[in-house]
Design an enzyme around this catalytic site. Structure first.
Site, short mmCIF file in Angstrom:
data_model
loop_
_atom_site.label_atom_id
_atom_site.label_comp_id
_atom_site.label_asym_id
_atom_site.label_seq_id
_atom_site.Cartn_x
_atom_site.Cartn_y
_atom_site.Cartn_z
N GLU A 1 53.39 -48.45 48.56
CA GLU A 1 54.51 -49.41 48.69
C GLU A 1 55.65 -48.86 47.69
O GLU A 1 55.20 -48.07 46.64
CB GLU A 1 53.92 -50.86 47.97
CG GLU A 1 53.05 -51.48 49.15
CD GLU A 1 52.71 -52.70 48.44
OE1 GLU A 1 52.33 -53.69 49.31
OE2 GLU A 1 52.77 -52.89 47.35
N ARG B 1 39.13 -67.55 47.52
CA ARG B 1 38.14 -67.68 46.75
C ARG B 1 38.70 -68.76 45.72
O ARG B 1 40.02 -68.74 45.53
CB ARG B 1 37.39 -66.80 46.01
CG ARG B 1 38.48 -65.85 44.86
CD ARG B 1 37.70 -64.94 44.12
NE ARG B 1 38.56 -64.22 43.18
CZ ARG B 1 39.47 -63.47 43.32
NH1 ARG B 1 39.69 -62.72 44.30
NH2 ARG B 1 40.15 -62.97 42.39
C1 MV4 Z 1 52.27 -54.04 42.45
C2 MV4 Z 1 53.07 -53.83 41.41
C3 MV4 Z 1 54.27 -53.17 41.33
N1 MV4 Z 1 54.86 -53.04 42.69
N2 MV4 Z 1 52.74 -53.50 43.78
C4 MV4 Z 1 48.51 -55.05 42.76
C5 MV4 Z 1 46.99 -55.73 42.52
C6 MV4 Z 1 47.37 -56.45 41.26
N3 MV4 Z 1 45.96 -56.95 40.70
C7 MV4 Z 1 48.33 -55.75 40.59
N4 MV4 Z 1 49.05 -55.39 41.61
C8 MV4 Z 1 50.50 -54.97 41.42
N5 MV4 Z 1 50.92 -54.52 42.57
C9 MV4 Z 1 53.85 -53.03 43.79
N6 MV4 Z 1 54.48 -52.40 45.02
C10 MV4 Z 1 52.45 -54.42 40.29
C11 MV4 Z 1 51.22 -54.91 40.17
C12 MV4 Z 1 50.73 -55.28 38.89
C13 MV4 Z 1 50.21 -54.67 37.91
C14 MV4 Z 1 50.40 -53.24 38.23
C15 MV4 Z 1 50.03 -52.35 37.17
C16 MV4 Z 1 49.46 -52.68 36.01
C17 MV4 Z 1 49.31 -53.95 35.96
C18 MV4 Z 1 49.72 -54.92 36.69
C19 MV4 Z 1 49.71 -56.17 36.54
C20 MV4 Z 1 49.96 -57.18 37.37
C21 MV4 Z 1 50.52 -56.89 38.80
#
Ligand code: MV4
Length: 473
Positions: free
Chosen positions: A201, A293
């Site tokens: 993504e 959940r």
């Molecule tokens: C993302 C993102 C930024 N861009 N996807 C997906 C699983 C969820 N627990 C966190 N997720 C994220 N998906 C895209 N395209 C940012 C997050 C994200 C995150 C990513 C890295 C480190 C910490 C995070 C905390 C919340 C959300």
């Protein structure tokens, strides 16, 4: 005639106790299961009946053939999975039904659908939910994946197609990093989920992580119970959760409610679920995943809405229609949840074990404590390090942050290190108090908090012991 008179709780710790409490108020019998190291667990003591499961202390909560046979033997009508363990295992939900046991949760097909992150995106996009630009299908071919990443444009994020919670996830800022990141994401995904498929993504930089609580019965009635801000995370583990988000615009909030309830209605969703979104600095909304959940952080929603989510899950499984219309649900005030983890801030939050010696819990108006701790309890090191949740409520955000500071300073757990010092830093941080936080908040603050510094912790302990002295005398 009620179908559900006895429930087996296929879980442990604070959520098992939470479900037992819900059962008790509904005059439903509760049956606890426990591994050998959990025989002194508070949920074992509080359930109407308890069953020991010998052997591997993790498999005890995962071997669903054994759990279903124990439920049948104990004449249970239903099983509540809680969160984690079997709670999002579609095969388990199906096996319950095939054995005449009611699974208290969503339909197996929805558990399966939302466990597949690419199918989830397609399904949500088809019912009007905005998704993030990226690959529609999972990919395993590195060369093809690299081409797609170039087309999308860096930064991109690689995610496990059958994972979640950050495992198998890699952020790639430039082309030359791609191959190595793709390989490590694939390997981690295979290690943790038994499947190596990943998808790509566009990376949304510095977003807020906002989720919407959904409750739906078997008759097409779908309501939301508001939003939660879960941006304050460390290594993809939520640390603090807030309801409602202190800095979400009403326009974005209304749109999140609209698309979430519409999507769940169109998909024929049943039971509780949480739809996770990212909101970027331009207030653009992106769906990331759906959790089929009940979540750890459900108490903050319960407190601002006055609705017991666990009891509604049980009533929905019983076949009762929802007792309230959307317009009858009123949200009041702000709730903040602090996850209390048995981990050592001085050792980079390494999980800790030990026996609870001094144990002084906070109280007073607007304080709730969901925990498996009690004086003399020994925390086993075999499971997740979360041992409880401190939840505070106040009519406005400033009041909630002040109450949080007071309750955290009152809370004394001795016998093993906890992450309490981190929470005590956060509630005093001006950016937190001003509601200025995104998913990058803790990355920037942890070093400033210097929470691993022994002197800081000692100073905190000294202050706490004064509180302790004051409190006792
Ligand atoms: C993302 C993102 C930024 N861009 N996807 C997906 C699983 C969820 N627990 C966190 N997720 C994220 N998906 C895209 N395209 C940012 C997050 C994200 C995150 C990513 C890295 C480190 C910490 C995070 C905390 C919340 C959300």
């Amino acid at each position: 005639m009620k179908k559900i008179k006895k429930i087996l709780i296929a879980n442990r710790g604070e959520i098992a106790l939470r479900i037992i409490r819900a059962c008790s108020e509904l005059n439903i019998q509760s049956v606890a299961i426990h591994s050998e190291v959990d025989k002194e667990g508070i949920w074992v003591k509080k359930a109407d009946e308890s069953i020991a499961i010998e052997g591997d202390v993790i498999k005890a909560y995962l071997d669903y053939d054994v759990i279903i046979s124990l439920a049948k033997k104990a004449n249970c009508d239903a099983i509540h999975p809680g969160y984690g363990f079997l709670s999002e295992n579609a095969d388990f939900a199906r096996a319950c039904g095939q054995n005449g046991i009611i699974f208290i949760g969503p339909k197996p097909e929805h558990i399966a659908l939302f466990g597949d992150k690419t199918e989830s995106k397609k399904a949500m996009k088809a019912v009007g939910v905005p998704v993030i630009e990226g690959t529609e299908e999972a990919i395993t071919d590195k060369v093809a994946a690299a081409k797609i990443a170039e087309q999308i444009g860096f930064p991109i994020i690689i995610k496990a197609a059958f994972g979640g919670g950050g495992r198998g996830m890699r952020i790639v800022h430039k082309s030359k990093e791609f191959d190595e990141m793709f390989e490590s994401a694939t390997a981690e995904s295979m290690k943790f989920f038994g499947r190596g498929e990943v998808f790509i993504e566009k990376y949304v930089t510095n977003p807020r992580h906002i989720e919407i609580q959904i409750v739906a019965d078997k008759y097409g009635n779908v309501v939301h119970l508001g939003d939660r801000d879960c941006s304050i995370q460390r290594r993809h583990q939520k640390v603090i959760e807030i309801a409602p988000s202190p800095r979400l615009s009403e326009t974005v909030r209304r749109e999140l409610y609209r698309i979430s309830t519409k999507a769940m209605f169109k998909l024929g969703y049943e039971s509780v679920g949480t739809i996770e979104f990212l909101i970027d600095e331009h207030d653009t909304i992106y769906f990331i995943e759906m959790n089929t959940r009940v979540q750890v952080e459900h108490p903050v929603t319960e407190i601002i809405s006055g609705i017991d989510i666990i009891q509604r899950m049980i009533e929905i499984a019983e076949g009762d229609p929802l007792k309230f219309l959307q317009e009858e649900i009123k949200f009041r005030g702000y709730a903040i949840e602090f996850r209390i983890n048995a981990e050592n801030p001085e050792k980079n939050f390494l999980p800790s074990v030990g026996t609870v010696t001094t144990y002084l819990t906070p109280g007073g108006p607007g304080v709730r404590l969901d925990t498996s701790l009690y004086s003399g309890y020994t925390v086993p090191g075999n499971y997740d390090s979360m041992v409880g949740k401190l939840i505070v409520w106040a009519l406005d955000w400033e009041g909630a942050t002040n109450k949080a500071r007071r309750a955290l300073d009152e809370f004394i757990i001795e016998g093993f290190p906890t992450n309490m010092p981190l929470h005590q830093h956060i509630v005093r941080d001006q950016d937190f108090i001003d509601g200025k936080f995104t998913t990058g908040y803790l990355d920037t603050k942890l070093s400033i908090f210097n929470v691993r510094n022994a002197d800081t912790v000692k100073e905190e302990e000294r202050k706490k012991s004064n509180i302790f002295q004051k409190f006792l005398w």
